[in-house]
Motif scaffolding. Structure first.
Motif, PDB file in Angstrom:
ATOM      1  N   ARG A 100       0.831  -1.188   0.074  1.00 35.78           N
ATOM      2  CA  ARG A 100      -0.116  -0.028  -0.043  1.00 35.78           C
ATOM      3  C   ARG A 100       0.640   1.276   0.006  1.00 35.78           C
ATOM      4  O   ARG A 100       0.342   2.432   0.462  1.00 35.78           O
ATOM      5  CB  ARG A 100      -0.995   0.032   1.375  1.00 35.78           C
ATOM      6  CG  ARG A 100      -1.991  -1.220   1.198  1.00 35.78           C
ATOM      7  CD  ARG A 100      -2.847  -0.934   2.157  1.00 35.78           C
ATOM      8  NE  ARG A 100      -3.711  -2.349   2.135  1.00 35.78           N
ATOM      9  CZ  ARG A 100      -4.914  -2.598   1.248  1.00 35.78           C
ATOM     10  NH1 ARG A 100      -5.236  -1.709   0.568  1.00 35.78           N
ATOM     11  NH2 ARG A 100      -5.555  -3.573   1.715  1.00 35.78           N
ATOM     12  N   ARG A 101       2.185   1.158  -0.262  1.00 36.92           N
ATOM     13  CA  ARG A 101       3.151   2.084  -0.261  1.00 36.92           C
ATOM     14  C   ARG A 101       3.034   3.046   0.973  1.00 36.92           C
ATOM     15  O   ARG A 101       3.216   4.339   1.117  1.00 36.92           O
ATOM     16  CB  ARG A 101       2.877   3.023  -1.671  1.00 36.92           C
ATOM     17  CG  ARG A 101       3.016   2.345  -2.840  1.00 36.92           C
ATOM     18  CD  ARG A 101       2.700   3.471  -4.069  1.00 36.92           C
ATOM     19  NE  ARG A 101       2.862   2.749  -5.411  1.00 36.92           N
ATOM     20  CZ  ARG A 101       4.162   2.163  -6.020  1.00 36.92           C
ATOM     21  NH1 ARG A 101       5.132   2.552  -5.405  1.00 36.92           N
ATOM     22  NH2 ARG A 101       3.946   1.523  -6.984  1.00 36.92           N
ATOM     23  N   LEU A 102       2.999   2.229   2.016  1.00 36.44           N
ATOM     24  CA  LEU A 102       3.102   3.039   3.316  1.00 36.44           C
ATOM     25  C   LEU A 102       4.376   2.615   4.048  1.00 36.44           C
ATOM     26  O   LEU A 102       4.160   2.565   5.605  1.00 36.44           O
ATOM     27  CB  LEU A 102       1.752   2.907   4.085  1.00 36.44           C
ATOM     28  CG  LEU A 102       0.663   3.187   3.487  1.00 36.44           C
ATOM     29  CD1 LEU A 102      -0.824   2.659   4.413  1.00 36.44           C
ATOM     30  CD2 LEU A 102       0.593   4.746   3.497  1.00 36.44           C
ATOM     31  N   LYS A 103       5.433   1.878   3.604  1.00 36.25           N
ATOM     32  CA  LYS A 103       6.312   1.349   4.482  1.00 36.25           C
ATOM     33  C   LYS A 103       7.221   2.534   5.507  1.00 36.25           C
ATOM     34  O   LYS A 103       7.268   2.077   6.612  1.00 36.25           O
ATOM     35  CB  LYS A 103       7.504   0.849   3.412  1.00 36.25           C
ATOM     36  CG  LYS A 103       8.484   0.165   4.503  1.00 36.25           C
ATOM     37  CD  LYS A 103       9.252  -1.150   4.102  1.00 36.25           C
ATOM     38  CE  LYS A 103       8.290  -2.307   3.708  1.00 36.25           C
ATOM     39  NZ  LYS A 103       9.154  -3.293   2.763  1.00 36.25           N
ATOM     40  N   PRO A 104       7.343   3.731   4.972  1.00 37.52           N
ATOM     41  CA  PRO A 104       8.086   4.564   5.909  1.00 37.52           C
ATOM     42  C   PRO A 104       6.975   4.876   7.201  1.00 37.52           C
ATOM     43  O   PRO A 104       7.512   4.681   8.284  1.00 37.52           O
ATOM     44  CB  PRO A 104       8.300   5.908   5.230  1.00 37.52           C
ATOM     45  CG  PRO A 104       8.456   5.226   3.803  1.00 37.52           C
ATOM     46  CD  PRO A 104       7.353   4.167   3.584  1.00 37.52           C
ATOM     47  N   GLN A 105       5.842   5.029   6.926  1.00 35.13           N
ATOM     48  CA  GLN A 105       5.023   5.179   8.142  1.00 35.13           C
ATOM     49  C   GLN A 105       4.675   3.858   8.852  1.00 35.13           C
ATOM     50  O   GLN A 105       4.633   3.897   9.984  1.00 35.13           O
ATOM     51  CB  GLN A 105       3.629   5.516   7.629  1.00 35.13           C
ATOM     52  CG  GLN A 105       3.570   6.812   6.613  1.00 35.13           C
ATOM     53  CD  GLN A 105       3.701   6.924   5.275  1.00 35.13           C
ATOM     54  OE1 GLN A 105       4.321   5.773   4.908  1.00 35.13           O
ATOM     55  NE2 GLN A 105       3.316   7.807   4.598  1.00 35.13           N
ATOM     56  N   THR A 106       4.639   2.766   8.198  1.00 32.79           N
ATOM     57  CA  THR A 106       4.687   1.478   8.997  1.00 32.79           C
ATOM     58  C   THR A 106       5.939   1.259   9.997  1.00 32.79           C
ATOM     59  O   THR A 106       5.805   1.001  10.860  1.00 32.79           O
ATOM     60  CB  THR A 106       4.488   0.292   7.944  1.00 32.79           C
ATOM     61  OG1 THR A 106       3.367   0.419   7.167  1.00 32.79           O
ATOM     62  CG2 THR A 106       4.543  -1.124   8.709  1.00 32.79           C
ATOM     63  N   VAL A 107       7.140   1.475   9.127  1.00 33.62           N
ATOM     64  CA  VAL A 107       8.374   1.355  10.078  1.00 33.62           C
ATOM     65  C   VAL A 107       8.225   2.168  11.444  1.00 33.62           C
ATOM     66  O   VAL A 107       8.505   1.821  12.309  1.00 33.62           O
ATOM     67  CB  VAL A 107       9.521   1.827   9.198  1.00 33.62           C
ATOM     68  CG1 VAL A 107      10.768   1.707  10.201  1.00 33.62           C
ATOM     69  CG2 VAL A 107       9.585   0.621   8.110  1.00 33.62           C
ATOM     70  N   THR A 108       7.927   3.554  11.129  1.00 33.18           N
ATOM     71  CA  THR A 108       7.785   4.345  12.240  1.00 33.18           C
ATOM     72  C   THR A 108       6.892   4.005  13.391  1.00 33.18           C
ATOM     73  O   THR A 108       7.258   3.844  14.422  1.00 33.18           O
ATOM     74  CB  THR A 108       7.373   5.806  11.726  1.00 33.18           C
ATOM     75  OG1 THR A 108       8.265   6.262  10.810  1.00 33.18           O
ATOM     76  CG2 THR A 108       7.343   6.799  12.994  1.00 33.18           C
ATOM     77  N   LEU A 109       5.713   3.383  12.853  1.00 34.47           N
ATOM     78  CA  LEU A 109       4.620   3.212  13.857  1.00 34.47           C
ATOM     79  C   LEU A 109       5.242   1.732  14.434  1.00 34.47           C
ATOM     80  O   LEU A 109       4.884   1.514  15.809  1.00 34.47           O
ATOM     81  CB  LEU A 109       3.336   2.476  13.013  1.00 34.47           C
ATOM     82  CG  LEU A 109       2.144   2.260  13.858  1.00 34.47           C
ATOM     83  CD1 LEU A 109       1.731   3.301  15.201  1.00 34.47           C
ATOM     84  CD2 LEU A 109       1.111   2.019  13.117  1.00 34.47           C
ATOM     85  N   ALA A 110       5.792   0.867  13.716  1.00 32.22           N
ATOM     86  CA  ALA A 110       6.067  -0.422  14.212  1.00 32.22           C
ATOM     87  C   ALA A 110       7.435  -0.068  15.093  1.00 32.22           C
ATOM     88  O   ALA A 110       7.499  -0.841  16.366  1.00 32.22           O
ATOM     89  CB  ALA A 110       6.682  -1.225  13.257  1.00 32.22           C
ATOM     90  N   ALA A 111       8.320   0.860  15.004  1.00 38.88           N
ATOM     91  CA  ALA A 111       9.292   1.061  15.663  1.00 38.88           C
ATOM     92  C   ALA A 111       8.936   1.649  17.170  1.00 38.88           C
ATOM     93  O   ALA A 111       9.371   1.299  18.150  1.00 38.88           O
ATOM     94  CB  ALA A 111      10.330   2.114  15.189  1.00 38.88           C
ATOM     95  N   ARG A 112       7.930   2.492  17.110  1.00 41.73           N
ATOM     96  CA  ARG A 112       7.123   2.985  18.055  1.00 41.73           C
ATOM     97  C   ARG A 112       6.577   1.798  19.134  1.00 41.73           C
ATOM     98  O   ARG A 112       6.919   1.853  20.369  1.00 41.73           O
ATOM     99  CB  ARG A 112       6.438   4.149  17.891  1.00 41.73           C
ATOM    100  CG  ARG A 112       6.889   5.481  17.419  1.00 41.73           C
ATOM    101  CD  ARG A 112       5.945   6.513  17.139  1.00 41.73           C
ATOM    102  NE  ARG A 112       6.484   7.666  16.657  1.00 41.73           N
ATOM    103  CZ  ARG A 112       6.039   8.537  15.867  1.00 41.73           C
ATOM    104  NH1 ARG A 112       4.800   8.424  15.617  1.00 41.73           N
ATOM    105  NH2 ARG A 112       6.501   9.486  15.781  1.00 41.73           N
ATOM    106  N   LEU A 113       5.884   1.272  18.560  1.00 40.48           N
ATOM    107  CA  LEU A 113       5.255   0.000  19.126  1.00 40.48           C
ATOM    108  C   LEU A 113       6.451  -1.096  19.901  1.00 40.48           C
ATOM    109  O   LEU A 113       6.208  -1.603  20.796  1.00 40.48           O
ATOM    110  CB  LEU A 113       4.272  -0.975  18.347  1.00 40.48           C
ATOM    111  CG  LEU A 113       3.374  -1.906  18.967  1.00 40.48           C
ATOM    112  CD1 LEU A 113       2.588  -1.296  20.029  1.00 40.48           C
ATOM    113  CD2 LEU A 113       2.721  -2.584  17.944  1.00 40.48           C
TER     114      LEU A 113
END
Length: 174
Positions: A100-113
């Motif tokens: 879904r072309r959201l990898k940078p946002q996914t990485v940021t969210l996953a890193a916070r979690l």
């Protein structure tokens, strides 16, 4: 640039600074791979600890625990469950958001979690240690030993990286 540099945003030079020469997409891919490796290590320990915590209630000696020790066990199991959820969560993000072309946002969210998961793991470890030492020692020494170990965890997991980050930031400013 490690995944811990949140929020993830492209540098002013378009990702082509003096360090790595990678596009924002390449950086997100690398950070995601690094994060998955870190999660693999943490998840394994959490799953083993959580499994052992779940098995405790089926041991004959569990009935002999004081009300306080039983309460500590319940808190520890709940913390272990929350820790597992936080550290497994990024896998779900990846599965639901792939393509879904959201990898940078996914990485940021996953890193916070993941960071939240590490804080919860700290709490779980301290709570489990308190339970075991209370049962083993039957005295107030248990609380002091847990306090010392909690300090050690904080130094190893958070203070040393924070010190390196502060030194690195200070060196860049000077």
């Amino acid at each position: 640039m490690p995944h811990g540099d949140l929020p993830l945003s492209p540098p002013a030079d378009g990702g082509r600074g003096p360090g790595r020469h990678e596009t924002p997409e390449q950086r997100a891919d690398r950070q995601w791979t690094e994060l998955l490796q870190e999660l693999w290590v943490a998840q394994t320990g959490v799953q083993i600890l959580f499994g052992l915590l779940l098995a405790v209630v089926f041991q004959p000696r569990f009935a002999e625990l004081s009300d306080t020790d039983r309460a500590i066990h319940v808190v520890t199991v709940m913390l272990g469950s929350a820790t597992a959820a936080a550290l497994i969560g990024p896998v779900s993000y990846h599965r639901l958001l792939t393509g879904r072309r959201l990898k940078p946002q996914t990485v940021t969210l996953a890193a916070r979690l993941t960071l939240l998961g590490l804080v919860l793991l700290f709490c779980t470890m301290c709570s489990a240690l308190l339970l075991v030492l209370r049962v083993a020692l039957h005295d107030a020494l248990a609380l002091w030993l847990v306090g010392a170990m909690a300090l050690w965890f904080l130094v190893c997991w958070f203070a040393l990286p924070a010190r390196l980050l502060a030194r690195s930031s200070f060196g860049q400013e000077g």
